[in-house]
Motif scaffolding. Sequence first.
Motif: not given
Length: 461
Positions: A380-386, A388-395
């Motif tokens: 579900e979050n693969e695109i955000l991770v790839r 770089g939009s996802y910041q570690k610690g948010a979830d």
Amino acid sequence: MSLDTLKSKLAHRPNLSPQYGVIYKITPTIIYAKGITPSVGDIIKAIHKDSSESLGIVTLSESGSFGFSPFGFVEGFSISDKVFIEKNELSFPVCDDMLGRVLDPLGQPIDDKPPLQNTISVPIIAPPIRALRRGIIDEVFDVGVRSINGLLTCGKGQKMGIFAGSGVGKSTLMGMIVKGCDAPVKVIALIGERGREVPEFIHKSLGGDLSSTVLIVATSDDSPLMRKYGAFSAMAVAEYFKSQGKDVLFIMDSVTRFAMAQREIGLALGEPPTSKGYPPSVLTIMPQLMERAGKEEGKGSITAFFTVLVEGDDLSDPIADQARSILDGHIILDRNLTDFGVYPPIDVLSSASRLSNDITTKEHKELVRDFRRYYALIKENEILVRIGSYQKGADSELDYALSIQPKMQEYLKQNEDENINFEKSVADLRAIFASKPASRAQSQAQAQASLQQNLPDLPQE
């Protein structure tokens, strides 16, 4: 001529009906004859002018005449050829010594070995197991494939489908299941496939070992009747060993080619075409074959894997839809997974085993739920991770899922010649979540318990 000599000659005469009919009309798919009155399903032997013989099966009956479809092709038939009733039903020769053999749908060897000896004939068309005679499926069927054992656990007597497009890896997965399963008898039906694939499947997928296997082969160049009845012949062989109390693995490749053969036969008989040209008889004949697999009280079991060729990777294909409605689960092979080097490319989120909850422990069920949840969270979050939009610690859950992603990917991979049993599959699944953090509810409960322990004792009044 003496009476004894006459009796001896009559005793060795072929078992033909005393009356005979004659052919009066020949079409590209059906041959019409008159003079005898066979029933639909009877086997007909035609004697040609050059004394050669051909077999066919009666497919329609009219007043004063009948039509039959040859097991070969219509070339060689001519008007006024004689036809006899060979036998009243199509049967297949079986015996205990048929393991290791490669046969055609009529029981004739195609492996350059002698014909089967000391055989008995069993009907190819037989009713499925009666509903109340079916045994409860409560034992795990170990297939030797980790992702199936661990995440899509199968039971003895279960019917599973393997759905994939062309060239995704159905045959390779079939070979892994045949080599890795713990069934003493394996019956494999290769229906409508290329002739080249038969020796390749034997030598590459099976490693040349046919010691506990029977192969029934009807290639794409065979007639529609041979392709249709090849599947029923293989199921009759599996039922023979099941009646001896043995657990049998039945694999058929593929249901789609089987359905295409019935489509040719049905359209030739005048059936109306429906979706994708398939006549109604196709949807009727599929459960007649598939429901014969299963577990029967007082006997053994037939655990069946039916491959379905999904044209254009479209799972809404009518044959795929009908197969999913009949089977006890489906394994979807995803072409995209092969791009990431995942073999076998099983899409665990789209696949399901309807009996896994009945044959696995509570701990195993929880491990499977965790795997699917975290795997779905990554997807579900693969695109955000790839990007770089996802910041570690948010979830925190997604952080944990990403931390175990390499282990999950490795769990789904398995070499073609590798055999991983059920116990090892569950142990490997358990190892993925060895560092799993406590859930929010568990954390709150632990915090509450700790608070209660640290509170000072209040004075009593």
